[in-house]
Design a protein around this motif. Structure first.
Motif, mmCIF file in Angstrom:
data_model
loop_
_atom_site.group_PDB
_atom_site.id
_atom_site.type_symbol
_atom_site.label_atom_id
_atom_site.label_comp_id
_atom_site.label_asym_id
_atom_site.label_seq_id
_atom_site.Cartn_x
_atom_site.Cartn_y
_atom_site.Cartn_z
ATOM 1 N N SER A 161 0.806 -1.227 0.000
ATOM 2 C CA SER A 161 0.000 0.000 0.000
ATOM 3 C C SER A 161 0.833 1.267 0.000
ATOM 4 O O SER A 161 0.290 2.367 0.089
ATOM 5 C CB SER A 161 -0.920 0.014 1.227
ATOM 6 O OG SER A 161 -0.167 0.009 2.428
ATOM 7 N N LEU B 270 2.324 3.211 -5.877
ATOM 8 C CA LEU B 270 1.612 2.750 -7.064
ATOM 9 C C LEU B 270 2.561 2.129 -8.086
ATOM 10 O O LEU B 270 2.137 1.729 -9.163
ATOM 11 C CB LEU B 270 0.858 3.922 -7.707
ATOM 12 C CG LEU B 270 -0.383 4.407 -6.944
ATOM 13 C CD1 LEU B 270 -0.985 5.625 -7.635
ATOM 14 C CD2 LEU B 270 -1.420 3.293 -6.820
ATOM 15 N N VAL C 248 -7.624 -13.132 -8.610
ATOM 16 C CA VAL C 248 -8.491 -11.968 -8.458
ATOM 17 C C VAL C 248 -9.909 -12.479 -8.627
ATOM 18 O O VAL C 248 -10.337 -12.785 -9.745
ATOM 19 C CB VAL C 248 -8.181 -10.868 -9.482
ATOM 20 C CG1 VAL C 248 -9.185 -9.736 -9.368
ATOM 21 C CG2 VAL C 248 -6.762 -10.351 -9.294
ATOM 22 N N GLN D 293 -5.004 -8.571 -4.905
ATOM 23 C CA GLN D 293 -5.781 -7.353 -4.706
ATOM 24 C C GLN D 293 -5.013 -6.117 -5.159
ATOM 25 O O GLN D 293 -5.573 -5.200 -5.768
ATOM 26 C CB GLN D 293 -6.162 -7.226 -3.220
ATOM 27 C CG GLN D 293 -7.061 -8.332 -2.707
ATOM 28 C CD GLN D 293 -8.370 -8.432 -3.478
ATOM 29 O OE1 GLN D 293 -8.978 -7.420 -3.817
ATOM 30 N NE2 GLN D 293 -8.801 -9.647 -3.764
ATOM 31 N N THR D 294 -3.706 -6.110 -4.875
ATOM 32 C CA THR D 294 -2.885 -4.984 -5.310
ATOM 33 C C THR D 294 -2.791 -4.922 -6.826
ATOM 34 O O THR D 294 -2.840 -3.845 -7.430
ATOM 35 C CB THR D 294 -1.478 -5.092 -4.695
ATOM 36 O OG1 THR D 294 -1.584 -5.163 -3.278
ATOM 37 C CG2 THR D 294 -0.630 -3.893 -5.071
ATOM 38 N N ARG E 208 -4.992 -5.991 -8.963
ATOM 39 C CA ARG E 208 -6.268 -5.503 -9.488
ATOM 40 C C ARG E 208 -6.373 -3.990 -9.327
ATOM 41 O O ARG E 208 -6.832 -3.281 -10.237
ATOM 42 C CB ARG E 208 -7.430 -6.178 -8.772
ATOM 43 C CG ARG E 208 -8.792 -5.715 -9.277
ATOM 44 C CD ARG E 208 -9.927 -6.539 -8.726
ATOM 45 N NE ARG E 208 -10.036 -6.408 -7.271
ATOM 46 C CZ ARG E 208 -10.999 -6.985 -6.560
ATOM 47 N NH1 ARG E 208 -11.897 -7.752 -7.163
ATOM 48 N NH2 ARG E 208 -11.045 -6.827 -5.247
ATOM 49 N N LEU E 209 -5.934 -3.477 -8.160
ATOM 50 C CA LEU E 209 -5.963 -2.037 -7.938
ATOM 51 C C LEU E 209 -5.103 -1.313 -8.968
ATOM 52 O O LEU E 209 -5.532 -0.321 -9.569
ATOM 53 C CB LEU E 209 -5.476 -1.722 -6.526
ATOM 54 C CG LEU E 209 -5.290 -0.234 -6.195
ATOM 55 C CD1 LEU E 209 -6.619 0.506 -6.283
ATOM 56 C CD2 LEU E 209 -4.677 -0.069 -4.806
ATOM 57 N N HIS E 210 -3.898 -1.844 -9.197
ATOM 58 C CA HIS E 210 -3.008 -1.211 -10.161
ATOM 59 C C HIS E 210 -3.586 -1.296 -11.567
ATOM 60 O O HIS E 210 -3.421 -0.374 -12.375
ATOM 61 C CB HIS E 210 -1.628 -1.863 -10.096
ATOM 62 C CG HIS E 210 -0.794 -1.406 -8.944
ATOM 63 N ND1 HIS E 210 0.210 -0.479 -9.067
ATOM 64 C CD2 HIS E 210 -0.827 -1.736 -7.625
ATOM 65 C CE1 HIS E 210 0.771 -0.266 -7.897
ATOM 66 N NE2 HIS E 210 0.162 -1.024 -6.995
ATOM 67 N N SER E 211 -4.221 -2.407 -11.876
ATOM 68 C CA SER E 211 -4.838 -2.548 -13.197
ATOM 69 C C SER E 211 -5.949 -1.524 -13.388
ATOM 70 O O SER E 211 -6.067 -0.904 -14.456
ATOM 71 C CB SER E 211 -5.386 -3.971 -13.357
ATOM 72 O OG SER E 211 -6.035 -4.124 -14.607
ATOM 73 N N ASN E 212 -6.768 -1.335 -12.337
ATOM 74 C CA ASN E 212 -7.845 -0.348 -12.428
ATOM 75 C C ASN E 212 -7.295 1.065 -12.561
ATOM 76 O O ASN E 212 -7.796 1.886 -13.351
ATOM 77 C CB ASN E 212 -8.751 -0.442 -11.201
ATOM 78 C CG ASN E 212 -9.538 -1.736 -11.157
ATOM 79 O OD1 ASN E 212 -9.720 -2.393 -12.181
ATOM 80 N ND2 ASN E 212 -10.002 -2.110 -9.980
ATOM 81 N N VAL E 213 -6.252 1.353 -11.772
ATOM 82 C CA VAL E 213 -5.638 2.685 -11.845
ATOM 83 C C VAL E 213 -5.039 2.921 -13.230
ATOM 84 O O VAL E 213 -5.189 4.005 -13.817
ATOM 85 C CB VAL E 213 -4.569 2.842 -10.749
ATOM 86 C CG1 VAL E 213 -3.756 4.117 -10.970
ATOM 87 C CG2 VAL E 213 -5.209 2.853 -9.373
ATOM 88 N N GLU F 107 -7.850 3.532 -15.696
ATOM 89 C CA GLU F 107 -8.416 4.868 -15.541
ATOM 90 C C GLU F 107 -7.459 5.933 -16.055
ATOM 91 O O GLU F 107 -7.880 6.912 -16.676
ATOM 92 C CB GLU F 107 -8.745 5.124 -14.072
ATOM 93 C CG GLU F 107 -9.910 4.287 -13.547
ATOM 94 C CD GLU F 107 -10.186 4.557 -12.083
ATOM 95 O OE1 GLU F 107 -9.483 5.408 -11.499
ATOM 96 O OE2 GLU F 107 -11.101 3.916 -11.520
#
Length: 546
Positions: free
Chosen positions: A28, A31, A134, A171-172, A174-179, A182
């Motif tokens: 966390s 990025l 994921v 989870q990380t 997936r977060l990075h993929s979403n970021v 976007e």
């Protein structure tokens, strides 16, 4: 070593809990996915003694590629890629289940693609891999090596622990993929908006990618749709007539005529006849009725260039036309109404002219409804290369030549002050192209390199810079210090001295009273900091530094 379940010691449980806590902090913290994964794998090595940890994720081609690795060289990481079902790592991805190889030397499916293990050394090395998921989808594999002689080695416990780490990594990821998605969408939208704005705020036949010209383009698009009178201000040669034409052709009057009059080229009598027309017999040589420019521009736009040169006598007549929207021809008595949008242009300081009484104040306010300032070329030097390319291309087309410009010559043009602005630049390009004997304009072909620059020659005959070339209203005369309401005298100062009448002396006086702080001096004089900054440059006042 046996993989039978053993009861974890409190110490081991505490180590795993601490490791999970530290891993969550690392994941966390940034990025940068590769950076965080390297931190996680290094922590596994230091806390859990799990060596050569690797995180591999699926790429766009459905192939596993190492994203983060510990104790592996960059070349080894590049070699660590697997197809679905290939080797142990590929099978973990395919099945979505963990896998333990107690001795990699005895496992034919272990490919050792990185080449980081010496299988001939006799050391027994175990390989543990768990899927990174994921939701229900397996997106990667987490693998580590274990020395089976290590007392802390327990395969069941290791798989359980690594599964928790893999869940956090999933989870990380997936977060990075979403970021990333976007961010890509935002960049795409930004690119689309920039293209849309460029297409919207651009003018045909006008070159200008600089911030100053983009602001001009935006203002032109804004004012073109209305009927308000426009005053174009700027130094000579900045392209005011081109902007006037752009306003006309972007307006609802584009189907109507665009009529231009240079007010400085005609005497008062000729200008009156030219603008208002005349009746037959109105003067010697008036053999027939003639429409003036106002009538010819009916339903369109009338561009009055050099409006600051109009004589005071004619200003009165022009003011009536602007107020009543009607006029009489010279020698006539019948009022003529017209529907004309007026665009004026000047390179004069109209505020100074109003102060001196050479330009009517009411006419100043009548034509100064919407003002567009044209920046001089020296303030938008990034536009010089495309302008030079445009002028050179036009010259080559007209002269059937293929002349180019050397980087050294372009650098000289970029460093020039260009007091004549775009018009002077155009003449310079044409002169250099005409006089060069080869196909390339070089630095030695530039007239300024031989003491023949017209701007330098002209400066030799002028003692001061032309004060008529004024852009903003901020360059008006310095007002006297503002007196507070109800006060009978000038503002109190540290010395108690009264402010002098001369502008230069008043400026120096205000700066001295305020300790050479420009903002304070501006407030004392009742002007803006921008105005006082210009005044300091205008009178060449050296600001003292303390």
């Amino acid at each position: 070593m046996s993989t039978a379940a053993l009861v974890d010691s409190p110490r081991q449980q505490g180590t795993e809990l601490l490791a999970i806590y530290e891993i969550s902090k690392i994941l966390s913290s940034s990025l940068d996915l590769k950076r965080t994964l390297r931190g996680v794998l290094n922590l596994l090595a230091s806390y859990m003694r799990m060596q050569r940890g690797t995180v591999s994720l699926l790429d766009a081609g459905d192939e596993l590629r190492a994203i983060g690795a510990a104790d592996l060289s960059e070349e080894a990481v590049l070699r660590a890629h697997y197809r679905i079902g290939e080797g142990i790592t590929g099978r973990i991805l395919q099945t979505g289940s963990p896998c333990v190889v107690p001795d990699i030397a005895q496992e034919p499916l272990f490919l050792n693609r990185t080449g980081a293990r010496d299988l001939a050394a006799g050391q027994v090395i175990a390989f543990i891999g768990v899927p990174i998921k994921v939701g229900r989808d397996t997106v990667g594999v987490l693998t580590v090596d274990r020395d089976v002689t290590d007392e802390a080695a327990n395969f069941e416990r290791d798989v359980r622990f690594l599964t928790m780490v893999a869940n956090l990594i999933g989870q990380t990821a997936r977060l990075h993929s979403n970021v990333a998605a976007e961010r890509a969408e935002l960049l795409q939208e930004k690119s689309r908006l920039q293209k849309e704005l460029h297409a919207k705020y651009r003018l045909d036949n006008v070159i200008g990618a600089s911030k100053g010209m983009q602001e001009v383009f935006a203002e032109v698009h804004q004012v073109a749709a209305g009927r308000a009178t426009v005053l174009l201000r700027g130094e000579s040669g900045t392209g005011k007539e081109v902007i006037a034409r752009a306003i006309h052709f972007l307006s609802p009057r584009k189907e109507g005529p665009f009529v231009r009059v240079n007010c400085a080229a005609l005497s008062e009598n000729l200008l009156e006849s030219e603008l208002f027309g005349h009746e037959k017999g109105a003067f010697t040589g008036a053999h027939a009725d003639r429409k003036g420019r106002f009538e010819l521009a009916d339903g369109g736009t009338l561009f009055l260039d050099e409006i600051g040169e109009v004589s005071p006598g004619f200003q009165t007549k022009l003011l009536r036309v602007l107020q009543e929207r009607e006029f009489e021809r010279v020698g006539g008595s019948r009022p003529i109404k017209v529907d004309v949008r007026l665009i004026c242009a000047t390179n004069r300081n109209l505020e100074e002219a109003v102060g001196k009484g050479t330009f009517r104040e009411d006419l100043y306010f009548r034509i100064n409804v919407v003002t567009v300032f044209m920046p001089p070329l020296r303030e938008r030097r990034e536009d010089i290369p495309p302008l030079v390319e445009h002028f050179l291309s036009r010259y080559n087309e007209e002269s059937h030549r293929a002349i180019t410009l050397s980087p050294e010559a372009l650098q000289i043009m970029l460093e020039c002050n260009w007091p004549g602005n775009v018009r002077e630049l155009e003449n310079c390009v044409e002169r250099c192209a005409t006089m060069t004997r080869g196909d390339t304009i070089r630095a030695t072909d530039m007239p300024c390199q031989h003491g023949k620059c017209f701007s330098l020659v002209l400066q030799g005959y002028t003692t001061t810079q032309r004060e008529s070339v004024v852009l903003p209203v901020a360059r008006a005369r310095l007002p006297s210090p503002v007196t507070a309401p109800g006060a009978a005298a000038a503002p109190a100062t540290a010395s108690g001295d009264a402010p002098p009448d001369d502008e230069h002396e008043r400026l120096v006086w205000a700066m001295q009273q305020c300790g050479w702080v420009q903002a304070k001096a501006a407030r004392l004089l009742g002007i803006t900091p921008r105005q006082i900054g210009y005044a300091l440059r205008k009178y060449n006042v050296q600001v003292r530094r303390f």
